[in-house]
Write a protein that holds these residues in place. Sequence first.
Motif, PDB file in Angstrom:
ATOM      1  N   PRO A 298      -3.080   9.616   0.633  1.00 51.16           N
ATOM      2  CA  PRO A 298      -3.401   9.365  -0.780  1.00 51.16           C
ATOM      3  C   PRO A 298      -2.682   8.139  -1.359  1.00 51.16           C
ATOM      4  CG  PRO A 298      -2.845  11.671  -0.443  1.00 51.16           C
ATOM      5  CD  PRO A 298      -2.522  10.948   0.821  1.00 51.16           C
ATOM      6  N   LYS A 299      -1.574   7.728  -0.761  1.00 48.85           N
ATOM      7  CA  LYS A 299      -0.796   6.588  -1.244  1.00 48.85           C
ATOM      8  C   LYS A 299      -1.158   5.287  -0.527  1.00 48.85           C
ATOM      9  CE  LYS A 299       3.395   9.372  -2.053  1.00 48.85           C
ATOM     10  NZ  LYS A 299       3.187   9.628  -3.429  1.00 48.85           N
ATOM     11  N   LEU A 300      -2.101   5.316   0.370  1.00 46.55           N
ATOM     12  CA  LEU A 300      -2.387   4.182   1.243  1.00 46.55           C
ATOM     13  C   LEU A 300      -2.604   2.878   0.478  1.00 46.55           C
ATOM     14  CD1 LEU A 300      -2.643   3.643   4.255  1.00 46.55           C
ATOM     15  CD2 LEU A 300      -5.092   3.977   4.034  1.00 46.55           C
ATOM     16  N   LYS A 301      -3.299   2.927  -0.633  1.00 48.31           N
ATOM     17  CA  LYS A 301      -3.577   1.704  -1.394  1.00 48.31           C
ATOM     18  C   LYS A 301      -2.319   1.122  -2.041  1.00 48.31           C
ATOM     19  CE  LYS A 301      -5.095   4.182  -5.557  1.00 48.31           C
ATOM     20  NZ  LYS A 301      -3.806   4.234  -6.146  1.00 48.31           N
ATOM     21  N   ASP A 302      -1.276   1.929  -2.175  1.00 46.22           N
ATOM     22  CA  ASP A 302      -0.035   1.479  -2.804  1.00 46.22           C
ATOM     23  C   ASP A 302       0.980   0.916  -1.814  1.00 46.22           C
ATOM     24  OD1 ASP A 302      -0.978   2.390  -5.291  1.00 46.22           O
ATOM     25  OD2 ASP A 302      -0.243   4.415  -4.871  1.00 46.22           O
ATOM     26  N   PHE A 303       0.729   1.065  -0.519  1.00 46.53           N
ATOM     27  CA  PHE A 303       1.701   0.672   0.492  1.00 46.53           C
ATOM     28  C   PHE A 303       1.645  -0.804   0.840  1.00 46.53           C
ATOM     29  CE2 PHE A 303       1.629   5.198   2.092  1.00 46.53           C
ATOM     30  CZ  PHE A 303       2.934   5.464   1.736  1.00 46.53           C
ATOM     31  N   GLN A 304       2.815  -1.325   1.170  1.00 48.66           N
ATOM     32  CA  GLN A 304       2.945  -2.592   1.872  1.00 48.66           C
ATOM     33  C   GLN A 304       3.377  -2.202   3.277  1.00 48.66           C
ATOM     34  OE1 GLN A 304       6.005  -4.527  -0.405  1.00 48.66           O
ATOM     35  NE2 GLN A 304       4.524  -5.650  -1.625  1.00 48.66           N
TER      36      GLN A 304
ATOM     37  N   GLY B 216       6.216  -1.831  18.731  1.00 44.85           N
ATOM     38  CA  GLY B 216       7.211  -1.797  17.664  1.00 44.85           C
ATOM     39  C   GLY B 216       6.833  -0.788  16.592  1.00 44.85           C
ATOM     40  N   GLY B 217       7.763  -0.535  15.714  1.00 42.63           N
ATOM     41  CA  GLY B 217       7.525   0.427  14.647  1.00 42.63           C
ATOM     42  C   GLY B 217       6.834  -0.199  13.453  1.00 42.63           C
ATOM     43  N   LEU B 218       6.266   0.641  12.637  1.00 43.30           N
ATOM     44  CA  LEU B 218       5.613   0.238  11.402  1.00 43.30           C
ATOM     45  C   LEU B 218       6.395   0.855  10.255  1.00 43.30           C
ATOM     46  CD1 LEU B 218       3.094  -1.140  10.143  1.00 43.30           C
ATOM     47  CD2 LEU B 218       1.946   1.050  10.345  1.00 43.30           C
ATOM     48  N   VAL B 219       6.694   0.061   9.247  1.00 43.12           N
ATOM     49  CA  VAL B 219       7.443   0.535   8.089  1.00 43.12           C
ATOM     50  C   VAL B 219       6.535   0.452   6.874  1.00 43.12           C
ATOM     51  CG1 VAL B 219       9.468   0.164   6.640  1.00 43.12           C
ATOM     52  CG2 VAL B 219       9.601  -0.276   9.092  1.00 43.12           C
ATOM     53  N   PHE B 220       6.541   1.506   6.085  1.00 47.81           N
ATOM     54  CA  PHE B 220       5.741   1.563   4.867  1.00 47.81           C
ATOM     55  C   PHE B 220       6.669   1.356   3.670  1.00 47.81           C
ATOM     56  CE2 PHE B 220       3.993   4.451   8.007  1.00 47.81           C
ATOM     57  CZ  PHE B 220       2.652   4.130   8.023  1.00 47.81           C
ATOM     58  N   ALA B 221       6.217   0.608   2.682  1.00 45.54           N
ATOM     59  CA  ALA B 221       6.993   0.425   1.454  1.00 45.54           C
ATOM     60  C   ALA B 221       6.071   0.630   0.265  1.00 45.54           C
ATOM     61  CB  ALA B 221       7.597  -0.969   1.406  1.00 45.54           C
ATOM     62  N   TYR B 222       6.604   1.265  -0.771  1.00 42.72           N
ATOM     63  CA  TYR B 222       5.859   1.432  -2.012  1.00 42.72           C
ATOM     64  C   TYR B 222       6.844   1.502  -3.167  1.00 42.72           C
ATOM     65  CZ  TYR B 222       7.081   6.412  -2.136  1.00 42.72           C
ATOM     66  OH  TYR B 222       7.769   7.594  -2.193  1.00 42.72           O
ATOM     67  N   TYR B 223       6.347   1.288  -4.360  1.00 43.39           N
ATOM     68  CA  TYR B 223       7.179   1.329  -5.559  1.00 43.39           C
ATOM     69  C   TYR B 223       6.916   2.633  -6.295  1.00 43.39           C
ATOM     70  CZ  TYR B 223       8.229  -3.564  -4.809  1.00 43.39           C
ATOM     71  OH  TYR B 223       8.671  -4.742  -4.264  1.00 43.39           O
ATOM     72  N   LYS B 224       7.971   3.406  -6.483  1.00 40.31           N
ATOM     73  CA  LYS B 224       7.848   4.617  -7.289  1.00 40.31           C
ATOM     74  C   LYS B 224       7.618   4.188  -8.731  1.00 40.31           C
ATOM     75  CE  LYS B 224      10.688   7.545  -4.362  1.00 40.31           C
ATOM     76  NZ  LYS B 224      11.893   8.374  -4.256  1.00 40.31           N
TER      77      LYS B 224
ATOM     78  N   THR C  25      10.629   1.694  -2.150  1.00 45.06           N
ATOM     79  CA  THR C  25      11.078   2.795  -1.305  1.00 45.06           C
ATOM     80  C   THR C  25      10.441   2.578   0.057  1.00 45.06           C
ATOM     81  OG1 THR C  25      11.245   4.314  -3.166  1.00 45.06           O
ATOM     82  CG2 THR C  25      10.997   5.300  -0.985  1.00 45.06           C
ATOM     83  N   PHE C  26      11.240   2.666   1.118  1.00 43.21           N
ATOM     84  CA  PHE C  26      10.746   2.449   2.473  1.00 43.21           C
ATOM     85  C   PHE C  26      10.621   3.771   3.205  1.00 43.21           C
ATOM     86  CE2 PHE C  26      12.618  -1.582   1.297  1.00 43.21           C
ATOM     87  CZ  PHE C  26      11.676  -2.488   1.755  1.00 43.21           C
ATOM     88  N   ILE C  27       9.574   3.891   4.003  1.00 45.58           N
ATOM     89  CA  ILE C  27       9.348   5.090   4.812  1.00 45.58           C
ATOM     90  C   ILE C  27       9.309   4.673   6.277  1.00 45.58           C
ATOM     91  CG2 ILE C  27       7.757   6.963   5.342  1.00 45.58           C
ATOM     92  CD1 ILE C  27       6.752   6.770   2.462  1.00 45.58           C
ATOM     93  N   TYR C  28      10.127   5.339   7.074  1.00 41.47           N
ATOM     94  CA  TYR C  28      10.189   5.104   8.520  1.00 41.47           C
ATOM     95  C   TYR C  28       9.854   6.412   9.226  1.00 41.47           C
ATOM     96  CZ  TYR C  28      13.140   1.094   7.280  1.00 41.47           C
ATOM     97  OH  TYR C  28      13.637  -0.066   6.752  1.00 41.47           O
ATOM     98  N   PHE C  29       9.208   6.326  10.370  1.00 52.10           N
ATOM     99  CA  PHE C  29       9.044   7.496  11.222  1.00 52.10           C
ATOM    100  C   PHE C  29      10.292   7.592  12.091  1.00 52.10           C
ATOM    101  CE2 PHE C  29       4.474   6.813  10.402  1.00 52.10           C
ATOM    102  CZ  PHE C  29       4.170   8.077   9.946  1.00 52.10           C
ATOM    103  N   ALA C  30      11.022   8.670  11.960  1.00 51.66           N
ATOM    104  CA  ALA C  30      12.293   8.835  12.675  1.00 51.66           C
ATOM    105  C   ALA C  30      12.114   8.738  14.187  1.00 51.66           C
ATOM    106  CB  ALA C  30      12.936  10.167  12.308  1.00 51.66           C
ATOM    107  N   HIS C  31      10.988   9.172  14.698  1.00 58.43           N
ATOM    108  CA  HIS C  31      10.771   9.146  16.143  1.00 58.43           C
ATOM    109  C   HIS C  31      10.571   7.734  16.675  1.00 58.43           C
ATOM    110  CE1 HIS C  31      10.122  13.360  15.265  1.00 58.43           C
ATOM    111  NE2 HIS C  31      10.499  13.562  16.504  1.00 58.43           N
ATOM    112  N   GLY C  32      10.414   6.773  15.777  1.00 59.04           N
ATOM    113  CA  GLY C  32      10.254   5.392  16.194  1.00 59.04           C
ATOM    114  C   GLY C  32      11.538   4.590  16.099  1.00 59.04           C
TER     115      GLY C  32
END
Length: 61
Positions: free
Chosen positions: A16-22, A33-41, A48-55
């Motif tokens: 649901p937040k996909l359009k808000d992510f960088q 490599g890993g992919l990092v998601f960023a969005y503004y609350k 705010t950055f989101i990482y997958f811990a398994h990566g």
Amino acid sequence: EVFKKNIEAATKYLLPKLKDFQFFVGESMHDDGGLVFAYYKDGAADPTFIYFAHGLKEIKC
């Protein structure tokens, strides 16, 4: 196995937040490599950055 168990909940949160992510990738743009998601609350000046811990790799300093 833990990743497979939790990916459904993560997907329900992220889609649901996909359009808000960088999206950020490593400088090499390598496909393993890993992919990092960023969005503004709401109203936040810093993202705010989101990482997958398994990566991530743990490195002791």
